[in-house]
Design a protein around this motif. Structure first.
Motif, PDB file in Angstrom:
ATOM      1  N   ARG A  56       0.492  -1.045 -27.569  1.00  0.00           N
ATOM      2  CA  ARG A  56      -0.911  -0.894 -27.146  1.00  0.00           C
ATOM      3  C   ARG A  56      -1.478  -2.143 -26.463  1.00  0.00           C
ATOM      4  NH1 ARG A  56      -2.026   4.267 -26.850  1.00  0.00           N
ATOM      5  NH2 ARG A  56      -1.627   5.414 -28.749  1.00  0.00           N
ATOM      6  N   SER A  57      -0.889  -3.300 -26.694  1.00  0.00           N
ATOM      7  CA  SER A  57      -1.399  -4.522 -26.070  1.00  0.00           C
ATOM      8  C   SER A  57      -0.869  -4.715 -24.657  1.00  0.00           C
ATOM      9  CB  SER A  57      -1.035  -5.740 -26.925  1.00  0.00           C
ATOM     10  OG  SER A  57       0.370  -5.961 -26.908  1.00  0.00           O
ATOM     11  N   VAL A  58       0.060  -3.862 -24.240  1.00  0.00           N
ATOM     12  CA  VAL A  58       0.689  -3.980 -22.925  1.00  0.00           C
ATOM     13  C   VAL A  58      -0.228  -3.410 -21.848  1.00  0.00           C
ATOM     14  CG1 VAL A  58       2.543  -2.989 -21.523  1.00  0.00           C
ATOM     15  CG2 VAL A  58       3.062  -4.009 -23.729  1.00  0.00           C
ATOM     16  N   GLY A  59      -0.387  -4.163 -20.765  1.00  0.00           N
ATOM     17  CA  GLY A  59      -1.065  -3.646 -19.588  1.00  0.00           C
ATOM     18  C   GLY A  59      -0.028  -3.004 -18.690  1.00  0.00           C
ATOM     19  N   ALA A  60      -0.386  -1.894 -18.086  1.00  0.00           N
ATOM     20  CA  ALA A  60       0.534  -1.227 -17.171  1.00  0.00           C
ATOM     21  C   ALA A  60      -0.280  -0.603 -16.045  1.00  0.00           C
ATOM     22  CB  ALA A  60       1.348  -0.165 -17.895  1.00  0.00           C
ATOM     23  N   ASP A  61       0.049  -0.976 -14.827  1.00  0.00           N
ATOM     24  CA  ASP A  61      -0.617  -0.429 -13.659  1.00  0.00           C
ATOM     25  C   ASP A  61       0.456  -0.104 -12.635  1.00  0.00           C
ATOM     26  OD1 ASP A  61      -2.628   0.435 -11.997  1.00  0.00           O
ATOM     27  OD2 ASP A  61      -3.620  -1.505 -11.834  1.00  0.00           O
ATOM     28  N   HIS A  62       0.069   0.560 -11.561  1.00  0.00           N
ATOM     29  CA  HIS A  62       1.069   0.976 -10.592  1.00  0.00           C
ATOM     30  C   HIS A  62       0.476   1.132  -9.193  1.00  0.00           C
ATOM     31  CE1 HIS A  62      -0.901   4.661 -11.895  1.00  0.00           C
ATOM     32  NE2 HIS A  62      -0.564   5.176 -10.719  1.00  0.00           N
ATOM     33  N   GLY A  63       1.366   1.145  -8.211  1.00  0.00           N
ATOM     34  CA  GLY A  63       0.963   1.386  -6.837  1.00  0.00           C
ATOM     35  C   GLY A  63       2.137   1.885  -6.018  1.00  0.00           C
ATOM     36  N   LEU A  64       1.805   2.571  -4.939  1.00  0.00           N
ATOM     37  CA  LEU A  64       2.814   3.094  -4.012  1.00  0.00           C
ATOM     38  C   LEU A  64       2.939   2.160  -2.818  1.00  0.00           C
ATOM     39  CD1 LEU A  64       1.695   6.836  -4.028  1.00  0.00           C
ATOM     40  CD2 LEU A  64       3.538   5.781  -5.342  1.00  0.00           C
ATOM     41  N   PHE A  65       4.157   1.786  -2.482  1.00  0.00           N
ATOM     42  CA  PHE A  65       4.397   0.825  -1.404  1.00  0.00           C
ATOM     43  C   PHE A  65       5.682   1.168  -0.673  1.00  0.00           C
ATOM     44  CE2 PHE A  65       2.294  -1.168  -4.979  1.00  0.00           C
ATOM     45  CZ  PHE A  65       1.150  -1.674  -4.390  1.00  0.00           C
ATOM     46  N   GLU A  66       5.723   0.885   0.607  1.00  0.00           N
ATOM     47  CA  GLU A  66       6.935   1.020   1.415  1.00  0.00           C
ATOM     48  C   GLU A  66       7.537  -0.376   1.530  1.00  0.00           C
ATOM     49  OE1 GLU A  66      10.071   1.763   3.100  1.00  0.00           O
ATOM     50  OE2 GLU A  66       8.828   3.528   2.704  1.00  0.00           O
ATOM     51  N   LEU A  67       8.546  -0.653   0.714  1.00  0.00           N
ATOM     52  CA  LEU A  67       9.058  -2.017   0.589  1.00  0.00           C
ATOM     53  C   LEU A  67       9.928  -2.469   1.754  1.00  0.00           C
ATOM     54  CD1 LEU A  67       9.668  -2.146  -3.242  1.00  0.00           C
ATOM     55  CD2 LEU A  67       7.673  -2.834  -1.923  1.00  0.00           C
ATOM     56  N   GLY A  68      10.148  -1.626   2.731  1.00  0.00           N
ATOM     57  CA  GLY A  68      10.852  -2.036   3.936  1.00  0.00           C
ATOM     58  C   GLY A  68       9.929  -2.718   4.941  1.00  0.00           C
ATOM     59  N   ALA A  70       7.205  -5.794   5.466  1.00  0.00           N
ATOM     60  CA  ALA A  70       6.770  -7.070   4.879  1.00  0.00           C
ATOM     61  C   ALA A  70       5.290  -7.055   4.503  1.00  0.00           C
ATOM     62  CB  ALA A  70       7.067  -8.223   5.826  1.00  0.00           C
ATOM     63  N   ALA A  71       4.459  -6.424   5.308  1.00  0.00           N
ATOM     64  CA  ALA A  71       3.031  -6.357   4.992  1.00  0.00           C
ATOM     65  C   ALA A  71       2.800  -5.555   3.713  1.00  0.00           C
ATOM     66  CB  ALA A  71       2.251  -5.748   6.152  1.00  0.00           C
ATOM     67  N   GLU A  72       3.597  -4.511   3.502  1.00  0.00           N
ATOM     68  CA  GLU A  72       3.491  -3.711   2.287  1.00  0.00           C
ATOM     69  C   GLU A  72       3.936  -4.506   1.060  1.00  0.00           C
ATOM     70  OE1 GLU A  72       2.800   0.071   1.504  1.00  0.00           O
ATOM     71  OE2 GLU A  72       1.383  -0.958   2.817  1.00  0.00           O
ATOM     72  N   VAL A  73       4.957  -5.333   1.225  1.00  0.00           N
ATOM     73  CA  VAL A  73       5.418  -6.173   0.113  1.00  0.00           C
ATOM     74  C   VAL A  73       4.296  -7.121  -0.287  1.00  0.00           C
ATOM     75  CG1 VAL A  73       7.060  -7.956  -0.598  1.00  0.00           C
ATOM     76  CG2 VAL A  73       7.852  -5.962   0.705  1.00  0.00           C
ATOM     77  N   GLN A  74       3.636  -7.727   0.692  1.00  0.00           N
ATOM     78  CA  GLN A  74       2.515  -8.619   0.382  1.00  0.00           C
ATOM     79  C   GLN A  74       1.380  -7.854  -0.285  1.00  0.00           C
ATOM     80  OE1 GLN A  74       2.402 -12.149   0.708  1.00  0.00           O
ATOM     81  NE2 GLN A  74       0.782 -11.625  -0.741  1.00  0.00           N
ATOM     82  N   ARG A  75       1.115  -6.644   0.188  1.00  0.00           N
ATOM     83  CA  ARG A  75       0.069  -5.803  -0.414  1.00  0.00           C
ATOM     84  C   ARG A  75       0.416  -5.478  -1.868  1.00  0.00           C
ATOM     85  NH1 ARG A  75      -1.639  -0.488  -0.972  1.00  0.00           N
ATOM     86  NH2 ARG A  75       0.297   0.427  -0.186  1.00  0.00           N
ATOM     87  N   MET A  76       1.707  -5.265  -2.153  1.00  0.00           N
ATOM     88  CA  MET A  76       2.159  -4.991  -3.519  1.00  0.00           C
ATOM     89  C   MET A  76       1.905  -6.203  -4.422  1.00  0.00           C
ATOM     90  SD  MET A  76       6.052  -4.310  -4.878  1.00  0.00           S
ATOM     91  CE  MET A  76       6.575  -5.898  -4.237  1.00  0.00           C
ATOM     92  N   VAL A  77       2.292  -7.374  -3.952  1.00  0.00           N
ATOM     93  CA  VAL A  77       2.086  -8.595  -4.736  1.00  0.00           C
ATOM     94  C   VAL A  77       0.595  -8.818  -4.978  1.00  0.00           C
ATOM     95  CG1 VAL A  77       2.324 -11.110  -4.696  1.00  0.00           C
ATOM     96  CG2 VAL A  77       4.256  -9.653  -4.025  1.00  0.00           C
ATOM     97  N   ASP A  78      -0.203  -8.662  -3.935  1.00  0.00           N
ATOM     98  CA  ASP A  78      -1.648  -8.835  -4.078  1.00  0.00           C
ATOM     99  C   ASP A  78      -2.235  -7.849  -5.081  1.00  0.00           C
ATOM    100  OD1 ASP A  78      -1.503 -10.848  -2.166  1.00  0.00           O
ATOM    101  OD2 ASP A  78      -2.265  -9.587  -0.531  1.00  0.00           O
ATOM    102  N   ALA A  79      -1.760  -6.597  -5.049  1.00  0.00           N
ATOM    103  CA  ALA A  79      -2.254  -5.576  -5.977  1.00  0.00           C
ATOM    104  C   ALA A  79      -1.874  -5.916  -7.416  1.00  0.00           C
ATOM    105  CB  ALA A  79      -1.704  -4.207  -5.585  1.00  0.00           C
ATOM    106  N   ALA A  80      -0.654  -6.376  -7.619  1.00  0.00           N
ATOM    107  CA  ALA A  80      -0.214  -6.758  -8.964  1.00  0.00           C
ATOM    108  C   ALA A  80      -1.040  -7.925  -9.493  1.00  0.00           C
ATOM    109  CB  ALA A  80       1.264  -7.099  -8.960  1.00  0.00           C
ATOM    110  N   LEU A  81      -1.265  -8.913  -8.657  1.00  0.00           N
ATOM    111  CA  LEU A  81      -2.078 -10.064  -9.067  1.00  0.00           C
ATOM    112  C   LEU A  81      -3.515  -9.661  -9.376  1.00  0.00           C
ATOM    113  CD1 LEU A  81      -0.723 -12.735  -6.566  1.00  0.00           C
ATOM    114  CD2 LEU A  81      -0.319 -12.649  -9.040  1.00  0.00           C
ATOM    115  N   ALA A  82      -4.088  -8.797  -8.550  1.00  0.00           N
ATOM    116  CA  ALA A  82      -5.447  -8.352  -8.779  1.00  0.00           C
ATOM    117  C   ALA A  82      -5.562  -7.553 -10.082  1.00  0.00           C
ATOM    118  CB  ALA A  82      -5.927  -7.506  -7.602  1.00  0.00           C
ATOM    119  N   SER A  83      -4.537  -6.778 -10.382  1.00  0.00           N
ATOM    120  CA  SER A  83      -4.575  -5.932 -11.569  1.00  0.00           C
ATOM    121  C   SER A  83      -4.284  -6.687 -12.868  1.00  0.00           C
ATOM    122  CB  SER A  83      -3.552  -4.807 -11.405  1.00  0.00           C
ATOM    123  OG  SER A  83      -3.504  -4.024 -12.575  1.00  0.00           O
TER     124      SER A  83
END
Length: 88
Positions: A56-68, A70-83
């Motif tokens: 129950r203490s674990v945070g878990a979030d998710h997002g959809l990204f096209e990892l091929g 580079a801009a999407e990879v950065q968007r993924m990292v930014d989303a993880a950091l924001a969350s």
């Protein structure tokens, strides 16, 4: 596996297979997880719910990204950091 309480992991391919298993294992030892894939939002939401169910203490979030893309990879990292605040 030792406790990873307070740590944050970013996991790609998290909707199934090795990525899903990794997410569940890390959540099981206390790590919060950000799940990324190019699957459906429903698949990732289900894995995130499973992760939260492990600890129950674990945070878990998710997002959809096209990892091929580079801009999407950065968007993924930014989303993880924001969350979850950081990535260990």
């Amino acid at each position: 596996m030792a406790s990873l309480s307070g740590k944050v992991a970013l996991i790609t391919g998290a909707s199934r297979g090795i990525g899903r298993a990794t997410a569940l294992a890390l959540a099981g030892v206390g790590a919060s997880v950000y799940l990324a894939a190019d699957a459906t939002a429903e698949e990732l939401a289900a894995v995130a719910a499973e992760c939260r169910g492990r600890d129950r203490s674990v945070g878990a979030d998710h997002g959809l990204f096209e990892l091929g893309d580079a801009a999407e990879v950065q968007r993924m990292v930014d989303a993880a950091l924001a969350s979850l605040g950081r990535i260990d």
